[in-house]
Design an enzyme around this catalytic site. Structure first.
Site, PDB file in Angstrom:
ATOM      1  N   ARG A   5      83.838  55.199  28.245  1.00  0.00           N
ATOM      2  CA  ARG A   5      84.141  54.565  29.533  1.00  0.00           C
ATOM      3  C   ARG A   5      83.006  53.712  30.085  1.00  0.00           C
ATOM      4  NH1 ARG A   5      86.912  58.672  28.619  1.00  0.00           N
ATOM      5  NH2 ARG A   5      84.928  59.586  28.086  1.00  0.00           N
ATOM      6  N   THR A   6      81.794  54.255  30.060  1.00  0.00           N
ATOM      7  CA  THR A   6      80.703  53.520  30.713  1.00  0.00           C
ATOM      8  C   THR A   6      80.467  52.189  30.007  1.00  0.00           C
ATOM      9  OG1 THR A   6      79.755  55.641  31.313  1.00  0.00           O
ATOM     10  CG2 THR A   6      78.333  53.733  31.560  1.00  0.00           C
ATOM     11  N   LYS A  11      63.747  49.960  12.360  1.00  0.00           N
ATOM     12  CA  LYS A  11      62.445  49.606  11.750  1.00  0.00           C
ATOM     13  C   LYS A  11      61.283  50.130  12.580  1.00  0.00           C
ATOM     14  CE  LYS A  11      64.583  45.273  10.296  1.00  0.00           C
ATOM     15  NZ  LYS A  11      64.574  43.807  10.507  1.00  0.00           N
ATOM     16  N   ARG A  26      71.671  52.731  28.233  1.00  0.00           N
ATOM     17  CA  ARG A  26      71.860  54.200  28.175  1.00  0.00           C
ATOM     18  C   ARG A  26      70.908  54.737  27.119  1.00  0.00           C
ATOM     19  NH1 ARG A  26      77.453  57.563  27.751  1.00  0.00           N
ATOM     20  NH2 ARG A  26      77.319  57.179  29.987  1.00  0.00           N
ATOM     21  N   HIS A  40      73.030  59.185  36.423  1.00  0.00           N
ATOM     22  CA  HIS A  40      74.057  58.251  35.975  1.00  0.00           C
ATOM     23  C   HIS A  40      74.613  57.600  37.254  1.00  0.00           C
ATOM     24  CE1 HIS A  40      77.188  56.357  33.880  1.00  0.00           C
ATOM     25  NE2 HIS A  40      77.644  57.346  33.139  1.00  0.00           N
TER      26      HIS A  40
HETATM   27  C1  NCD Z   1      79.273  61.279  31.382  1.00  0.00           C
HETATM   28  C2  NCD Z   1      77.894  60.994  30.845  1.00  0.00           C
HETATM   29  O1  NCD Z   1      77.733  60.279  29.858  1.00  0.00           O
HETATM   30  O2  NCD Z   1      76.970  61.497  31.472  1.00  0.00           O
HETATM   31  N1  NCD Z   1      80.261  60.457  30.857  1.00  0.00           N
HETATM   32  C3  NCD Z   1      80.478  59.239  31.443  1.00  0.00           C
HETATM   33  O3  NCD Z   1      79.645  58.388  31.407  1.00  0.00           O
HETATM   34  N2  NCD Z   1      81.603  59.060  32.100  1.00  0.00           N
HETATM   35  C4  NCD Z   1      79.652  62.700  31.380  1.00  0.00           C
HETATM   36  C5  NCD Z   1      79.578  63.459  30.099  1.00  0.00           C
HETATM   37  O4  NCD Z   1      79.278  62.913  29.036  1.00  0.00           O
HETATM   38  O5  NCD Z   1      79.863  64.646  30.156  1.00  0.00           O
END
Ligand code: NCD
Length: 328
Positions: free
Chosen positions: A74-75, A104, A125, A153
């Site tokens: 999703r993100t 590398k 991320r 997040h």
């Molecule tokens: C979350 C995350 O990556 O922290 N997912 C997300 O981005 N919607 C929650 C999770 O992974 O449990």
């Protein structure tokens, strides 16, 4: 230098937003105050009701780098969709540990320096807490933290808060439940920071004792005025919550897989529980992915928004953010 284009403007590094998002990083909910959150939500609500075709000029000619060192559904997709829905384009790195020069041994700082020569904004991320901030301090284009290990997040919390705000028209005087892995869940850490910006909120915390909020986090949020109540059983959930926010046990953060197996289904959002303890208007939320802790039978309940409104709002809130950061 001749022939070399260096993008060079000054941005405010990991600064307070103070209602001015232009060129700002989004690293933590600690950067926000009430006015900034409401400004973003009003912008988001406006975008949400506008026909997509009318939005295509907003980021025309802009380029975003999406660099995800941890898996994401999703993100990643919602940032990409948000940027493209506003007419921008994206350079996408999923799994850079396999597909980029990280293989590398290139440092994350060097990779970020590259991206700022190509792009207008970087969404990152990474499994290590603090990485997004480190990168933001290094480069001059805005950086969005799409999850830094067990840290934060922020955009997920913003979309969760937008979903609550849209439904109840307020972010004060709320009663909510957070369940699952509160120790390692970064979405929870950002959400508690966000809810503590507003007054009169009471949050019930339900987790196995091994996965409770750390003492430091607990005290940090309480000091800010949010009321936190740890409960040990689903029977203690008050019947008048505005929202339940379930989370999965973060398998990848636990070194002992036996502990994961033992704890992963400690608390299940079941049809029976909803019947017994949810209110008529209680939003049933989850950042996803779910891995057994919500029964599929609940999906059709109109109060369940985790696969629908909450997800869609993720794209709209990110559209709002991109617009405010890159256009003002
Ligand atoms: C979350 C995350 O990556 O922290 N997912 C997300 O981005 N919607 C929650 C999770 O992974 O449990």
């Amino acid at each position: 230098m001749k022939g070399v284009v260096v993008i060079n403007f000054q941005k405010n590094v990991v600064d307070l937003i103070c209602s001015n998002f232009k060129n700002n990083d989004i690293i933590s909910l600690d950067q926000f105050d009430q006015r900034s959150i409401l400004k973003l939500f009003r912008e988001t609500a406006q975008i949400k009701k506008t026909n997509y075709k009318k939005l295509l000029n907003i980021l025309k000619g802009k380029l975003a780098a999406l660099v995800f060192f941890e898996p994401s559904t999703r993100t990643f997709s919602s940032h990409a969709a948000a940027f493209k829905r506003l007419g921008g384009q994206t350079i996408e790195h999923q799994n850079p540990n396999v597909t980029s020069s990280a293989v590398k041994g290139e440092s994350i700082e060097d990779a970020a320096m590259m991206h700022q020569q190509y792009c207008d904004i970087l969404v990152i991320r990474h499994p290590v807490k603090g990485t997004a901030k480190k990168v933001a301090e290094k480069i001059n284009i805005p950086v969005i933290n799409a999850g830094d290990g067990v840290g934060e997040h922020p955009t997920q919390a913003l979309l969760d808060m937008f979903t609550i705000w849209e439904k109840f028209k307020k972010l004060t005087g709320l009663k909510g439940l957070l369940a699952g892995d509160l120790l390692n869940g970064r979405t929870v850490h950002s959400l508690l920071r966000g809810l503590s910006i507003f007054s009169g909120n009471t949050i019930y915390l339900l987790s196995p004792k091994e996965l409770r909020l750390s003492k430091e986090e607990f005290e940090l949020y309480e000091k800010r005025g949010i009321k936190l109540v740890e409960i040990e059983s689903a029977k203690q959930i008050p019947k008048d919550c505005h929202f339940w926010y379930w989370t999965r046990v973060q398998k990848e953060r636990l070194s002992d897989k036996n502990i994961y197996e033992k704890l992963r289904l400690s608390f299940i959002l079941s049809k029976k529980l909803v019947k017994e303890r949810a209110g008529k208007e209680t939003l049933l939320m989850h950042p996803l992915p779910r891995v057994g802790e919500i029964e599929n039978e609940i999906d059709d309940d109109p109060r369940a928004v985790y696969l629908t409104t909450e997800v869609k709002n993720g794209m709209f809130v990110r559209m709002g953010l991109f617009k405010l950061i890159l256009q003002g």
